[in-house]
Scaffold this motif. Structure first.
Motif, PDB file in Angstrom:
ATOM      1  N   PHE A 124     -10.762   0.923  -1.404  1.00 31.93           N
ATOM      2  CA  PHE A 124      -9.851   0.694  -2.395  1.00 31.93           C
ATOM      3  C   PHE A 124     -10.818  -0.032  -3.537  1.00 31.93           C
ATOM      4  O   PHE A 124     -11.518  -1.017  -3.015  1.00 31.93           O
ATOM      5  CB  PHE A 124      -8.973  -0.193  -2.023  1.00 31.93           C
ATOM      6  N   ARG A 151      -6.404   2.080  -6.727  1.00 32.49           N
ATOM      7  CA  ARG A 151      -6.076   3.242  -6.342  1.00 32.49           C
ATOM      8  C   ARG A 151      -6.379   3.222  -5.111  1.00 32.49           C
ATOM      9  O   ARG A 151      -7.276   3.077  -4.419  1.00 32.49           O
ATOM     10  CB  ARG A 151      -6.896   4.232  -7.087  1.00 32.49           C
ATOM     11  N   ASN A 152      -5.646   4.148  -4.180  1.00 36.54           N
ATOM     12  CA  ASN A 152      -5.687   4.330  -2.965  1.00 36.54           C
ATOM     13  C   ASN A 152      -5.985   5.847  -2.918  1.00 36.54           C
ATOM     14  O   ASN A 152      -5.323   6.780  -3.067  1.00 36.54           O
ATOM     15  CB  ASN A 152      -4.340   4.266  -2.040  1.00 36.54           C
ATOM     16  N   ASN A 153      -7.279   5.970  -2.361  1.00 33.64           N
ATOM     17  CA  ASN A 153      -7.977   7.519  -2.369  1.00 33.64           C
ATOM     18  C   ASN A 153      -7.652   8.109  -0.818  1.00 33.64           C
ATOM     19  O   ASN A 153      -7.997   8.971  -0.774  1.00 33.64           O
ATOM     20  CB  ASN A 153      -9.382   7.649  -2.945  1.00 33.64           C
ATOM     21  N   GLY A 154      -7.087   7.241  -0.123  1.00 30.59           N
ATOM     22  CA  GLY A 154      -6.484   7.668   1.353  1.00 30.59           C
ATOM     23  C   GLY A 154      -7.651   7.757   2.624  1.00 30.59           C
ATOM     24  O   GLY A 154      -7.412   8.098   3.710  1.00 30.59           O
ATOM     25  N   ILE A 213       1.060  -1.224  -0.285  1.00 24.08           N
ATOM     26  CA  ILE A 213       0.023   0.045  -0.058  1.00 24.08           C
ATOM     27  C   ILE A 213       0.908   1.339  -0.067  1.00 24.08           C
ATOM     28  O   ILE A 213       1.787   1.586   1.137  1.00 24.08           O
ATOM     29  CB  ILE A 213      -0.907   0.027   1.086  1.00 24.08           C
ATOM     30  N   ASP A 254       0.882   5.607  -1.098  1.00 21.47           N
ATOM     31  CA  ASP A 254      -0.158   6.843  -1.183  1.00 21.47           C
ATOM     32  C   ASP A 254      -1.080   6.792  -2.213  1.00 21.47           C
ATOM     33  O   ASP A 254      -2.179   7.321  -2.200  1.00 21.47           O
ATOM     34  CB  ASP A 254       0.610   8.204  -0.878  1.00 21.47           C
ATOM     35  N   GLU A 255      -0.467   6.150  -3.158  1.00 21.82           N
ATOM     36  CA  GLU A 255      -1.378   6.207  -4.710  1.00 21.82           C
ATOM     37  C   GLU A 255      -1.959   4.931  -5.065  1.00 21.82           C
ATOM     38  O   GLU A 255      -3.144   4.970  -5.578  1.00 21.82           O
ATOM     39  CB  GLU A 255      -0.317   6.497  -5.995  1.00 21.82           C
ATOM     40  N   GLU A 256      -1.636   3.833  -4.587  1.00 21.93           N
ATOM     41  CA  GLU A 256      -2.350   2.456  -4.674  1.00 21.93           C
ATOM     42  C   GLU A 256      -2.163   1.362  -3.841  1.00 21.93           C
ATOM     43  O   GLU A 256      -1.379   1.399  -2.879  1.00 21.93           O
ATOM     44  CB  GLU A 256      -1.664   2.133  -6.301  1.00 21.93           C
ATOM     45  N   ILE A 257      -2.955   0.330  -3.978  1.00 22.14           N
ATOM     46  CA  ILE A 257      -2.477  -0.785  -3.240  1.00 22.14           C
ATOM     47  C   ILE A 257      -2.629  -2.060  -4.483  1.00 22.14           C
ATOM     48  O   ILE A 257      -2.936  -1.991  -5.636  1.00 22.14           O
ATOM     49  CB  ILE A 257      -3.984  -0.993  -2.504  1.00 22.14           C
TER      50      ILE A 257
END
Length: 98
Positions: free
Chosen positions: A56, A49-52, A29, A31-34
């Protein structure tokens, strides 16, 4: 980028009465993706995408797969659902050692 190498994925299949499988997996994981990676007839990967916010959406083009995973802040558990072709199910991932 945190990498949990000794993670464990449990998959439950809707189409099979009480069928489930447990796979070792690797979770990455950033900041941008998993990335969810596991071995089943070769290396399989779900990427999203990891939107924070702990939610996901992932895809696995080679498997014709799409999935969701959700995680509470500070948790070591990811849970969600998946679809691969005509198969549907849920999955739960316990993060291993980082």
């Amino acid at each position: 980028m945190p990498i949990w190498r000794n993670s464990r994925m449990t998959s439950l299949y809707y189409s099979m009465d009480e069928a489930f499988e447990i796979f070792p997996c690797i979770i990455k994981i950033s900041d941008e993706e998993i990335l969810v990676e596991y071995e089943y007839d070769g290396v399989q990967q779900y990427r999203g995408r990891n939107n924070g916010d702990g939610h996901f959406e992932l895809v696995a083009p080679e498997l014709k797969g799409r999935a969701s995973l959700h995680m509470f802040p500070g948790s070591s558990i990811l849970e969600g659902s998946w679809v691969e072709g005509s198969y549907r199910g849920m999955w739960r991932i316990e993060l291993g050692d980082e």
